[in-house]
Scaffold this motif. Structure first.
Motif, PDB file in Angstrom:
ATOM      1  N   LEU A 155       3.655  10.412 -12.559  1.00  0.00           N
ATOM      2  CA  LEU A 155       3.971   9.983 -11.189  1.00  0.00           C
ATOM      3  C   LEU A 155       5.232   9.152 -11.221  1.00  0.00           C
ATOM      4  O   LEU A 155       5.417   8.325 -12.114  1.00  0.00           O
ATOM      5  CB  LEU A 155       2.866   9.096 -10.618  1.00  0.00           C
ATOM      6  CG  LEU A 155       1.569   9.714 -10.149  1.00  0.00           C
ATOM      7  CD1 LEU A 155       0.693  10.087 -11.313  1.00  0.00           C
ATOM      8  CD2 LEU A 155       0.853   8.738  -9.249  1.00  0.00           C
ATOM      9  N   SER A 156       6.072   9.344 -10.220  1.00  0.00           N
ATOM     10  CA  SER A 156       7.252   8.503 -10.024  1.00  0.00           C
ATOM     11  C   SER A 156       7.219   7.993  -8.594  1.00  0.00           C
ATOM     12  O   SER A 156       7.177   8.786  -7.644  1.00  0.00           O
ATOM     13  CB  SER A 156       8.540   9.291 -10.248  1.00  0.00           C
ATOM     14  OG  SER A 156       8.635   9.706 -11.589  1.00  0.00           O
ATOM     15  N   TYR A 157       7.210   6.661  -8.452  1.00  0.00           N
ATOM     16  CA  TYR A 157       7.278   6.041  -7.128  1.00  0.00           C
ATOM     17  C   TYR A 157       8.754   5.836  -6.804  1.00  0.00           C
ATOM     18  O   TYR A 157       9.439   5.076  -7.471  1.00  0.00           O
ATOM     19  CB  TYR A 157       6.528   4.711  -7.123  1.00  0.00           C
ATOM     20  CG  TYR A 157       5.035   4.885  -7.245  1.00  0.00           C
ATOM     21  CD1 TYR A 157       4.249   5.144  -6.127  1.00  0.00           C
ATOM     22  CD2 TYR A 157       4.399   4.809  -8.481  1.00  0.00           C
ATOM     23  CE1 TYR A 157       2.879   5.314  -6.233  1.00  0.00           C
ATOM     24  CE2 TYR A 157       3.023   4.978  -8.600  1.00  0.00           C
ATOM     25  CZ  TYR A 157       2.276   5.236  -7.468  1.00  0.00           C
ATOM     26  OH  TYR A 157       0.921   5.409  -7.573  1.00  0.00           O
ATOM     27  N   LEU A 158       9.228   6.523  -5.768  1.00  0.00           N
ATOM     28  CA  LEU A 158      10.651   6.531  -5.446  1.00  0.00           C
ATOM     29  C   LEU A 158      11.018   5.628  -4.280  1.00  0.00           C
ATOM     30  O   LEU A 158      12.199   5.463  -3.979  1.00  0.00           O
ATOM     31  CB  LEU A 158      11.105   7.965  -5.155  1.00  0.00           C
ATOM     32  CG  LEU A 158      10.808   8.965  -6.272  1.00  0.00           C
ATOM     33  CD1 LEU A 158      11.187  10.365  -5.843  1.00  0.00           C
ATOM     34  CD2 LEU A 158      11.522   8.567  -7.550  1.00  0.00           C
ATOM     35  N   GLY A 159      10.041   5.064  -3.614  1.00  0.00           N
ATOM     36  CA  GLY A 159      10.325   4.167  -2.497  1.00  0.00           C
ATOM     37  C   GLY A 159       9.065   3.483  -2.020  1.00  0.00           C
ATOM     38  O   GLY A 159       7.965   4.010  -2.161  1.00  0.00           O
ATOM     39  N   TYR A 160       9.233   2.288  -1.501  1.00  0.00           N
ATOM     40  CA  TYR A 160       8.133   1.501  -0.941  1.00  0.00           C
ATOM     41  C   TYR A 160       8.540   1.011   0.439  1.00  0.00           C
ATOM     42  O   TYR A 160       9.726   0.867   0.739  1.00  0.00           O
ATOM     43  CB  TYR A 160       7.834   0.279  -1.818  1.00  0.00           C
ATOM     44  CG  TYR A 160       7.075   0.587  -3.084  1.00  0.00           C
ATOM     45  CD1 TYR A 160       5.694   0.482  -3.117  1.00  0.00           C
ATOM     46  CD2 TYR A 160       7.741   0.972  -4.244  1.00  0.00           C
ATOM     47  CE1 TYR A 160       4.984   0.748  -4.281  1.00  0.00           C
ATOM     48  CE2 TYR A 160       7.041   1.247  -5.404  1.00  0.00           C
ATOM     49  CZ  TYR A 160       5.670   1.133  -5.425  1.00  0.00           C
ATOM     50  OH  TYR A 160       4.969   1.404  -6.569  1.00  0.00           O
ATOM     51  N   THR A 161       7.543   0.726   1.253  1.00  0.00           N
ATOM     52  CA  THR A 161       7.771   0.109   2.552  1.00  0.00           C
ATOM     53  C   THR A 161       6.678  -0.937   2.775  1.00  0.00           C
ATOM     54  O   THR A 161       5.590  -0.816   2.220  1.00  0.00           O
ATOM     55  CB  THR A 161       7.769   1.167   3.679  1.00  0.00           C
ATOM     56  OG1 THR A 161       8.240   0.589   4.876  1.00  0.00           O
ATOM     57  CG2 THR A 161       6.392   1.762   3.903  1.00  0.00           C
ATOM     58  N   GLN A 162       6.987  -1.950   3.552  1.00  0.00           N
ATOM     59  CA  GLN A 162       6.016  -3.010   3.795  1.00  0.00           C
ATOM     60  C   GLN A 162       5.274  -2.726   5.098  1.00  0.00           C
ATOM     61  O   GLN A 162       5.881  -2.561   6.157  1.00  0.00           O
ATOM     62  CB  GLN A 162       6.706  -4.367   3.865  1.00  0.00           C
ATOM     63  CG  GLN A 162       5.733  -5.509   3.805  1.00  0.00           C
ATOM     64  CD  GLN A 162       6.424  -6.859   3.695  1.00  0.00           C
ATOM     65  OE1 GLN A 162       7.501  -7.042   4.231  1.00  0.00           O
ATOM     66  NE2 GLN A 162       5.789  -7.791   3.007  1.00  0.00           N
ATOM     67  N   ILE A 163       3.946  -2.656   4.995  1.00  0.00           N
ATOM     68  CA  ILE A 163       3.078  -2.402   6.144  1.00  0.00           C
ATOM     69  C   ILE A 163       2.027  -3.509   6.179  1.00  0.00           C
ATOM     70  O   ILE A 163       1.275  -3.681   5.218  1.00  0.00           O
ATOM     71  CB  ILE A 163       2.370  -1.023   6.033  1.00  0.00           C
ATOM     72  CG1 ILE A 163       3.364   0.108   5.790  1.00  0.00           C
ATOM     73  CG2 ILE A 163       1.501  -0.765   7.265  1.00  0.00           C
ATOM     74  CD1 ILE A 163       4.307   0.378   6.933  1.00  0.00           C
ATOM     75  N   ASP A 164       1.977  -4.250   7.261  1.00  0.00           N
ATOM     76  CA  ASP A 164       0.998  -5.334   7.426  1.00  0.00           C
ATOM     77  C   ASP A 164       0.958  -6.258   6.205  1.00  0.00           C
ATOM     78  O   ASP A 164      -0.107  -6.662   5.743  1.00  0.00           O
ATOM     79  CB  ASP A 164      -0.397  -4.767   7.698  1.00  0.00           C
ATOM     80  CG  ASP A 164      -0.482  -4.033   9.028  1.00  0.00           C
ATOM     81  OD1 ASP A 164       0.407  -4.238   9.885  1.00  0.00           O
ATOM     82  OD2 ASP A 164      -1.429  -3.246   9.216  1.00  0.00           O
ATOM     83  N   GLY A 165       2.140  -6.566   5.658  1.00  0.00           N
ATOM     84  CA  GLY A 165       2.239  -7.490   4.541  1.00  0.00           C
ATOM     85  C   GLY A 165       2.021  -6.883   3.162  1.00  0.00           C
ATOM     86  O   GLY A 165       2.154  -7.562   2.160  1.00  0.00           O
ATOM     87  N   LEU A 166       1.660  -5.590   3.094  1.00  0.00           N
ATOM     88  CA  LEU A 166       1.454  -4.911   1.809  1.00  0.00           C
ATOM     89  C   LEU A 166       2.603  -3.959   1.520  1.00  0.00           C
ATOM     90  O   LEU A 166       3.079  -3.264   2.425  1.00  0.00           O
ATOM     91  CB  LEU A 166       0.151  -4.108   1.817  1.00  0.00           C
ATOM     92  CG  LEU A 166      -1.149  -4.880   1.812  1.00  0.00           C
ATOM     93  CD1 LEU A 166      -2.325  -3.925   1.945  1.00  0.00           C
ATOM     94  CD2 LEU A 166      -1.285  -5.696   0.539  1.00  0.00           C
ATOM     95  N   TRP A 167       3.031  -3.916   0.255  1.00  0.00           N
ATOM     96  CA  TRP A 167       4.050  -2.951  -0.159  1.00  0.00           C
ATOM     97  C   TRP A 167       3.348  -1.665  -0.549  1.00  0.00           C
ATOM     98  O   TRP A 167       2.587  -1.626  -1.516  1.00  0.00           O
ATOM     99  CB  TRP A 167       4.872  -3.504  -1.323  1.00  0.00           C
ATOM    100  CG  TRP A 167       5.774  -4.598  -0.865  1.00  0.00           C
ATOM    101  CD1 TRP A 167       5.552  -5.940  -0.952  1.00  0.00           C
ATOM    102  CD2 TRP A 167       7.029  -4.449  -0.207  1.00  0.00           C
ATOM    103  NE1 TRP A 167       6.600  -6.636  -0.395  1.00  0.00           N
ATOM    104  CE2 TRP A 167       7.517  -5.742   0.076  1.00  0.00           C
ATOM    105  CE3 TRP A 167       7.800  -3.353   0.174  1.00  0.00           C
ATOM    106  CZ2 TRP A 167       8.732  -5.965   0.709  1.00  0.00           C
ATOM    107  CZ3 TRP A 167       9.007  -3.574   0.809  1.00  0.00           C
ATOM    108  CH2 TRP A 167       9.458  -4.862   1.076  1.00  0.00           C
TER     109      TRP A 167
END
Length: 192
Positions: A155-167
């Motif tokens: 698995l490769s995580y290529l991006g994150y976003t913050q939703i309700d304080g969680l990445w």
């Protein structure tokens, strides 16, 4: 006034799209227990599947409710590819013709009917950015999972976003033998 309205419109449109964002160093370690406790969520995403026999782009809708889930895949014209669910431990897949199939193992059932190797059970955690205890994990500069190796999957995580304080992951790629999956999350919803 016209320029102000155009700028405001552009800000609103750009705010609707998820993109990789910067996180404070070590934030994943701090939120790991929250992610593990997150049992009710849903997401909408685009899923690219590449196998030696085919390649395609699908729309994915996943709703997780504690141990139960519903995973719906549709093609580009909105026709159901399959609808997979687990309710009270019972796994059922409704195929594109509306036929119902049951099995004890979701991954085996999907493979039997489509030829796709989808790690359904592990994906519920991986999609949240939560590798298993036995997984081999490398982290990015912000302390979030960047690469995971598990049961032959890469698995490769290529991006994150913050939703309700969680990445939470916004883009990830998975590969196993001759199967490659690309997931781009359009929308996360926590505790729906």
């Amino acid at each position: 006034m016209r320029i102000l309205l155009i700028c405001l419109g552009l800000l609103l449109v750009s705010g609707c799209a998820y993109r990789a964002e910067e996180a404070p160093a070590g934030s994943w370690q701090a939120q790991k227990q929250q992610l593990a406790g997150l049992q009710n969520w849903q997401l909408a995403a685009r899923l690219g599947i590449i196998t030696p026999e085919e390649r395609g782009s699908l729309s994915l809708f996943w709703r997780q409710d504690s141990g139960d889930y519903r995973l719906n895949l549709t093609n580009v014209v909105g026709k159901r590819v399959f609808d997979l669910s687990r309710r009270s431990g019972r796994i059922e897949l409704i195929d594109s013709e509306g036929r119902r199939h049951t099995a004890a193992n979701a991954q085996a059932l999907v493979y039997e009917l489509t030829g796709w190797n989808l790690p359904v059970e592990q994906l519920a955690d991986w999609i949240k950015g939560l590798p298993g205890d036995a997984d081999t994990v490398s982290f990015d500069a912000d302390g979030r999972p960047a690469r995971v190796q598990s049961h032959g999957w890469q698995l490769s995580y290529l991006g994150y976003t913050q939703i309700d304080g969680l990445w939470l992951p916004s883009r990830l790629e998975l590969s196993h033998d001759t199967t490659n999956l690309k997931l781009a999350v359009n929308r996360w919803e926590l505790n729906p």
